[in-house]
Design a protein around this motif. Structure first.
Motif, PDB file in Angstrom:
ATOM      1  N   THR A   1      -5.927   1.901   7.788  1.00  0.00           N
ATOM      2  CA  THR A   1      -6.650   0.909   8.157  1.00  0.00           C
ATOM      3  C   THR A   1      -6.074  -0.464   8.114  1.00  0.00           C
ATOM      4  O   THR A   1      -5.320  -0.671   7.735  1.00  0.00           O
ATOM      5  CB  THR A   1      -7.940   1.027   7.116  1.00  0.00           C
TER       6      THR A   1
ATOM      7  N   TRP B   1     -13.519   1.905   4.564  1.00  0.00           N
ATOM      8  CA  TRP B   1     -12.916   3.103   3.923  1.00  0.00           C
ATOM      9  C   TRP B   1     -13.894   4.104   3.651  1.00  0.00           C
ATOM     10  O   TRP B   1     -13.809   5.236   3.716  1.00  0.00           O
ATOM     11  CB  TRP B   1     -12.036   2.481   2.931  1.00  0.00           C
ATOM     12  N   LEU B   2     -15.162   3.670   2.972  1.00  0.00           N
ATOM     13  CA  LEU B   2     -16.314   4.464   2.550  1.00  0.00           C
ATOM     14  C   LEU B   2     -16.822   5.090   3.500  1.00  0.00           C
ATOM     15  O   LEU B   2     -17.090   6.278   3.556  1.00  0.00           O
ATOM     16  CB  LEU B   2     -17.293   3.532   1.986  1.00  0.00           C
TER      17      LEU B   2
ATOM     18  N   LEU C   1      -7.894  -1.254  -3.426  1.00  0.00           N
ATOM     19  CA  LEU C   1      -8.392   0.074  -3.095  1.00  0.00           C
ATOM     20  C   LEU C   1      -7.936   1.376  -3.556  1.00  0.00           C
ATOM     21  O   LEU C   1      -8.133   2.381  -4.052  1.00  0.00           O
ATOM     22  CB  LEU C   1      -8.833  -0.027  -1.512  1.00  0.00           C
ATOM     23  N   ALA C   2      -6.307   1.071  -3.131  1.00  0.00           N
ATOM     24  CA  ALA C   2      -5.405   2.276  -3.211  1.00  0.00           C
ATOM     25  C   ALA C   2      -5.188   2.382  -4.534  1.00  0.00           C
ATOM     26  O   ALA C   2      -5.388   3.856  -5.481  1.00  0.00           O
ATOM     27  CB  ALA C   2      -4.156   2.211  -2.344  1.00  0.00           C
TER      28      ALA C   2
ATOM     29  N   LEU D   1     -25.022   1.989   2.280  1.00  0.00           N
ATOM     30  CA  LEU D   1     -24.353   2.948   2.760  1.00  0.00           C
ATOM     31  C   LEU D   1     -24.212   4.136   1.746  1.00  0.00           C
ATOM     32  O   LEU D   1     -24.516   5.383   1.945  1.00  0.00           O
ATOM     33  CB  LEU D   1     -23.097   2.629   3.023  1.00  0.00           C
TER      34      LEU D   1
ATOM     35  N   TYR E   1      -6.718  -4.128   0.311  1.00  0.00           N
ATOM     36  CA  TYR E   1      -6.379  -2.513   0.577  1.00  0.00           C
ATOM     37  C   TYR E   1      -5.633  -1.910  -0.839  1.00  0.00           C
ATOM     38  O   TYR E   1      -5.471  -0.766  -1.105  1.00  0.00           O
ATOM     39  CB  TYR E   1      -5.531  -2.294   1.726  1.00  0.00           C
ATOM     40  N   VAL E   2      -4.684  -3.053  -1.164  1.00  0.00           N
ATOM     41  CA  VAL E   2      -3.941  -2.490  -2.410  1.00  0.00           C
ATOM     42  C   VAL E   2      -5.034  -2.044  -3.535  1.00  0.00           C
ATOM     43  O   VAL E   2      -4.756  -1.137  -4.328  1.00  0.00           O
ATOM     44  CB  VAL E   2      -2.864  -3.558  -2.888  1.00  0.00           C
TER      45      VAL E   2
ATOM     46  N   TRP F   1      -6.783  10.654   1.112  1.00  0.00           N
ATOM     47  CA  TRP F   1      -7.353   9.234   0.711  1.00  0.00           C
ATOM     48  C   TRP F   1      -6.324   8.161   1.367  1.00  0.00           C
ATOM     49  O   TRP F   1      -6.733   7.161   1.748  1.00  0.00           O
ATOM     50  CB  TRP F   1      -7.726   9.311  -0.726  1.00  0.00           C
ATOM     51  N   LEU F   2      -5.046   8.622   0.828  1.00  0.00           N
ATOM     52  CA  LEU F   2      -4.029   7.777   1.168  1.00  0.00           C
ATOM     53  C   LEU F   2      -3.671   7.374   2.669  1.00  0.00           C
ATOM     54  O   LEU F   2      -3.361   6.250   3.185  1.00  0.00           O
ATOM     55  CB  LEU F   2      -2.446   7.985   0.438  1.00  0.00           C
TER      56      LEU F   2
ATOM     57  N   THR G   1      -6.155  16.402  -1.486  1.00  0.00           N
ATOM     58  CA  THR G   1      -6.935  15.028  -1.512  1.00  0.00           C
ATOM     59  C   THR G   1      -6.498  13.764  -1.614  1.00  0.00           C
ATOM     60  O   THR G   1      -6.928  13.133  -0.852  1.00  0.00           O
ATOM     61  CB  THR G   1      -7.922  15.395  -2.797  1.00  0.00           C
ATOM     62  N   ALA G   2      -5.569  13.723  -2.503  1.00  0.00           N
ATOM     63  CA  ALA G   2      -4.572  12.360  -2.936  1.00  0.00           C
ATOM     64  C   ALA G   2      -3.910  11.817  -1.553  1.00  0.00           C
ATOM     65  O   ALA G   2      -4.241  10.901  -0.971  1.00  0.00           O
ATOM     66  CB  ALA G   2      -3.850  12.441  -3.801  1.00  0.00           C
TER      67      ALA G   2
ATOM     68  N   ILE H   1     -14.311   7.888   4.654  1.00  0.00           N
ATOM     69  CA  ILE H   1     -14.133   9.230   3.813  1.00  0.00           C
ATOM     70  C   ILE H   1     -15.466  10.011   3.546  1.00  0.00           C
ATOM     71  O   ILE H   1     -15.461  11.152   3.694  1.00  0.00           O
ATOM     72  CB  ILE H   1     -13.956   8.321   2.392  1.00  0.00           C
ATOM     73  N   LEU H   2     -16.898   9.228   3.878  1.00  0.00           N
ATOM     74  CA  LEU H   2     -18.084   9.849   3.801  1.00  0.00           C
ATOM     75  C   LEU H   2     -18.252  10.690   5.385  1.00  0.00           C
ATOM     76  O   LEU H   2     -18.790  11.964   5.207  1.00  0.00           O
ATOM     77  CB  LEU H   2     -18.887   8.950   3.788  1.00  0.00           C
TER      78      LEU H   2
ATOM     79  N   ARG I   1       0.859  -0.959  -0.110  1.00  0.00           N
ATOM     80  CA  ARG I   1      -0.079  -0.056   0.128  1.00  0.00           C
ATOM     81  C   ARG I   1       0.866   1.183  -0.159  1.00  0.00           C
ATOM     82  O   ARG I   1       0.700   2.190  -0.631  1.00  0.00           O
ATOM     83  CB  ARG I   1      -0.871   0.048   1.362  1.00  0.00           C
TER      84      ARG I   1
ATOM     85  N   ILE J   1      -6.150   5.018   3.992  1.00  0.00           N
ATOM     86  CA  ILE J   1      -5.895   3.806   3.500  1.00  0.00           C
ATOM     87  C   ILE J   1      -4.772   3.069   4.171  1.00  0.00           C
ATOM     88  O   ILE J   1      -4.626   1.910   4.626  1.00  0.00           O
ATOM     89  CB  ILE J   1      -5.483   3.501   1.854  1.00  0.00           C
TER      90      ILE J   1
ATOM     91  N   ALA K   1       1.902   7.005  -6.520  1.00  0.00           N
ATOM     92  CA  ALA K   1       0.886   7.945  -6.678  1.00  0.00           C
ATOM     93  C   ALA K   1       1.213   9.210  -6.495  1.00  0.00           C
ATOM     94  O   ALA K   1       0.534  10.186  -6.997  1.00  0.00           O
ATOM     95  CB  ALA K   1      -0.446   7.302  -6.138  1.00  0.00           C
TER      96      ALA K   1
ATOM     97  N   LEU L   1      -6.599   5.980  -6.617  1.00  0.00           N
ATOM     98  CA  LEU L   1      -5.689   6.664  -7.232  1.00  0.00           C
ATOM     99  C   LEU L   1      -5.553   6.966  -8.573  1.00  0.00           C
ATOM    100  O   LEU L   1      -5.335   7.901  -9.480  1.00  0.00           O
ATOM    101  CB  LEU L   1      -4.101   6.315  -6.612  1.00  0.00           C
TER     102      LEU L   1
ATOM    103  N   SER M   1      -5.170  19.354  -5.293  1.00  0.00           N
ATOM    104  CA  SER M   1      -5.303  17.669  -5.697  1.00  0.00           C
ATOM    105  C   SER M   1      -4.353  16.829  -4.839  1.00  0.00           C
ATOM    106  O   SER M   1      -4.753  15.854  -4.428  1.00  0.00           O
ATOM    107  CB  SER M   1      -4.923  17.810  -7.151  1.00  0.00           C
TER     108      SER M   1
ATOM    109  N   ARG N   1      -8.160   9.211  -9.509  1.00  0.00           N
ATOM    110  CA  ARG N   1      -7.905  10.556  -9.257  1.00  0.00           C
ATOM    111  C   ARG N   1      -6.642  11.085 -10.369  1.00  0.00           C
ATOM    112  O   ARG N   1      -7.028  12.211 -10.746  1.00  0.00           O
ATOM    113  CB  ARG N   1      -7.426  10.414  -7.822  1.00  0.00           C
ATOM    114  N   LEU N   2      -5.580  10.217 -10.791  1.00  0.00           N
ATOM    115  CA  LEU N   2      -4.793  10.579 -11.300  1.00  0.00           C
ATOM    116  C   LEU N   2      -4.710  10.665 -12.732  1.00  0.00           C
ATOM    117  O   LEU N   2      -4.201  11.437 -13.779  1.00  0.00           O
ATOM    118  CB  LEU N   2      -3.394  10.140 -10.792  1.00  0.00           C
TER     119      LEU N   2
ATOM    120  N   MET O   1     -16.101  13.760   4.792  1.00  0.00           N
ATOM    121  CA  MET O   1     -16.931  14.658   3.869  1.00  0.00           C
ATOM    122  C   MET O   1     -18.126  15.273   4.689  1.00  0.00           C
ATOM    123  O   MET O   1     -18.368  16.423   4.793  1.00  0.00           O
ATOM    124  CB  MET O   1     -17.567  14.127   2.643  1.00  0.00           C
TER     125      MET O   1
END
Lengths: 247, 250
Positions: free
Chosen positions: A85, A181-182, B173-174, B18, B170-171, A78-79, A74-75, A185-186, A30, A82, A37, B178, A71, B181-182, A189
């Protein structure tokens, strides 16, 4: 103590090191994905910049608005979630919880080491973002922006730590990785919307994302201490939940 | 196939519930607190000063659109690679159906869930607007739902393909979040493709079917939605082929 016996402190240190290695093995892919990224995101921000086309905005201002306030931020959020978790709850699902619980350590130690590794990885990611942005900025003639980057490293590491610990808390409460994760993030927000809609918006120290964007003016020490205290609080709640499951 | 669809639904229903609750809550909050939020925007010129313009800025061009995109990505994850990690792969592969049927059933259920989620603002926004004494045209809500479904399906399909290739939860998901996003930002750097970022297509920003003066769609962009759905189907087909060829030994 008998001859050859290992002192308790050494034993605890060894146990923590082993657990840290376990947590590292679980999260390193990860982290590798996150590093690649985030590096790409930083490169894209500079490559996309209007400042290249003779835009009147100074480069430092552009970096702040595009990278540290948009940007890349935000990335990073999220990371951070992740990377934070993953707990015993997910190990139950994959069938390895028995092996982990058989280790001669408490669940609290498991949580502490897992949280420590997550926070360290988030801090490493904050350093990476600063190095990338400073490096690319320097290479493209915009100046190294070292002072600005250092302030952002501290702010992002502390705020990212809170986000990672919220992710860890969600993974303690919810078994499904994607749902956890969802939810996180929610929830983040929803927090943003709540701050924007209530009088809290008048107190910048209550807005985590404002704190992450603030260091362009100076490091908000008091706000960051508050965030660090919140991180400790979230981890304490996680510990209580784990203890409750132990009974 | 129905049984496989039921299995796929059971595996994704928590994510779906959800997501539906989050989207409905977001739409409701944006309508109920519209006076306060419009004051916060501080717009002085139309269309931002109009109710339709406000909803476009807040729901269809920013947070709502981004939430839907994120949901599409998360709904695409799962599948046989994940089952291997969780130790249930043997039971699933023991079912007397080809491997491709598992992937097709999961994709079909996912796209149906996405369609149901795209309909949430169609129901909630005009109804809640009517309750607070405002008006939002159903035709606009339907147009944006078509765009959300089309472009969201592409996001779903990319995420679906990633979940076939990457084994760790998880990987995957990541990589998925990403990539989503990218890659659009990178694509926008290519001359001629600047306006084709997924969120721009979903919101209509800079598109021929959107009138920025009124912040409304000039027509329901069915062709755009249809092309996006075809692209999603092509991606899903590739992912199904990959799943079929996967060796699950060990």
């Amino acid at each position: 103590m008998t001859a050859g016996a290992v002192p308790p402190t050494t034993r605890a240190t060894r146990a923590a090191a082993s657990l840290a290695y376990k947590a590292w093995c679980e999260t390193r892919v990860r982290l590798a994905v996150a590093v690649v990224a985030l590096g790409a995101a930083c490169g894209l921000v500079v490559a996309q910049g209007d400042w290249r086309l003779g835009h009147p905005m100074p480069f430092a201002r552009y970096v702040w608005s595009a990278a540290y306030n948009d940007s890349v931020k935000t990335a990073f959020i999220w990371l951070a979630v992740i990377l934070g978790t993953g707990s015993l709850r997910q190990e139950h699902a994959v069938g390895t919880a028995g092996f982990t619980l058989a280790l001669p350590v408490t669940r609290g130690q498991l949580l502490a080491v897992r949280a420590g590794v997550g926070l360290a990885e988030v801090a490493a990611l904050a350093v990476l973002a600063a190095v990338m942005i400073s490096g690319v900025s320097w290479a493209t003639g915009g100046g190294a922006l070292i002072g600005l980057s250092l302030r952002f490293v501290v702010a992002w590491a502390v705020c990212g730590g809170l986000l990672a610990s919220i992710g860890l808390l969600a993974s303690i409460a919810i078994a499904n990785e994607y749902v956890g994760w969802l939810v996180t993030i929610l929830a983040i927000m929803a927090y943003q919307v709540t701050v924007a809609l209530t009088p809290l918006r008048r107190i910048p120290a209550c807005d985590l994302f404002q704190i992450m964007a603030m260091p362009s003016a100076g490091l908000p020490i008091t706000a960051l201490l508050g965030v660090a205290a919140a991180t400790a609080g979230v981890l304490a709640i996680g510990h209580r939940w784990l203890r409750a499951r132990e009974r | 196939m129905l049984a496989l669809g039921w299995k796929a639904w059971r595996e994704s229903r928590a994510r779906f519930a959800l997501s539906a609750a989050a989207l409905a809550g977001l739409c409701l909050a944006l309508v109920v607190f519209q006076a306060e939020l419009r004051r916060l925007i501080g717009a002085t010129k139309p269309p931002a000063t109009t109710y339709v313009g406000y909803l476009h800025i807040r729901l269809y061009a920013s947070v709502g659109c981004a939430v839907f995109w994120l949901i599409a990505i998360v709904l695409g994850l799962g599948g046989l690679a994940r089952e291997r990690t969780h130790g249930t792969l043997g039971f699933t592969l023991a079912l007397p159906v080809p491997r491709s049927h598992h992937a097709i059933a999961r994709a079909a259920v996912g796209v149906l869930e996405l369609a149901a989620l795209a309909l949430v603002p169609v129901v909630v926004v005009p109804a809640a607007s009517w309750l607070v004494g405002e008006r939002y045209p159903w035709s606009q809500a339907v147009g944006f739902a078509a765009l959300w479904l089309g472009v969201g399906s592409v996001g779903f399909a990319v995420s679906f393909a990633i979940s076939v290739i990457v084994r760790s939860d998880y990987v995957a998901l990541a990589v998925a979040v990403l990539t989503m996003r990218l890659v659009p930002s990178a694509v926008a750097l290519i001359p001629g493709l600047e306006g084709w970022r997924p969120l721009d297509v979903m919101s209509g920003r800079g598109q021929s079917y959107f009138d920025p003066a009124t912040a409304m769609l000039t027509c329901v962009p069915w062709p755009v939605a249809a092309v996006a759905l075809v692209a999603a189907c092509a991606l899903i087909t590739i992912a199904v082929q990959l799943a079929r060829q996967e060796r699950f030994a060990g």
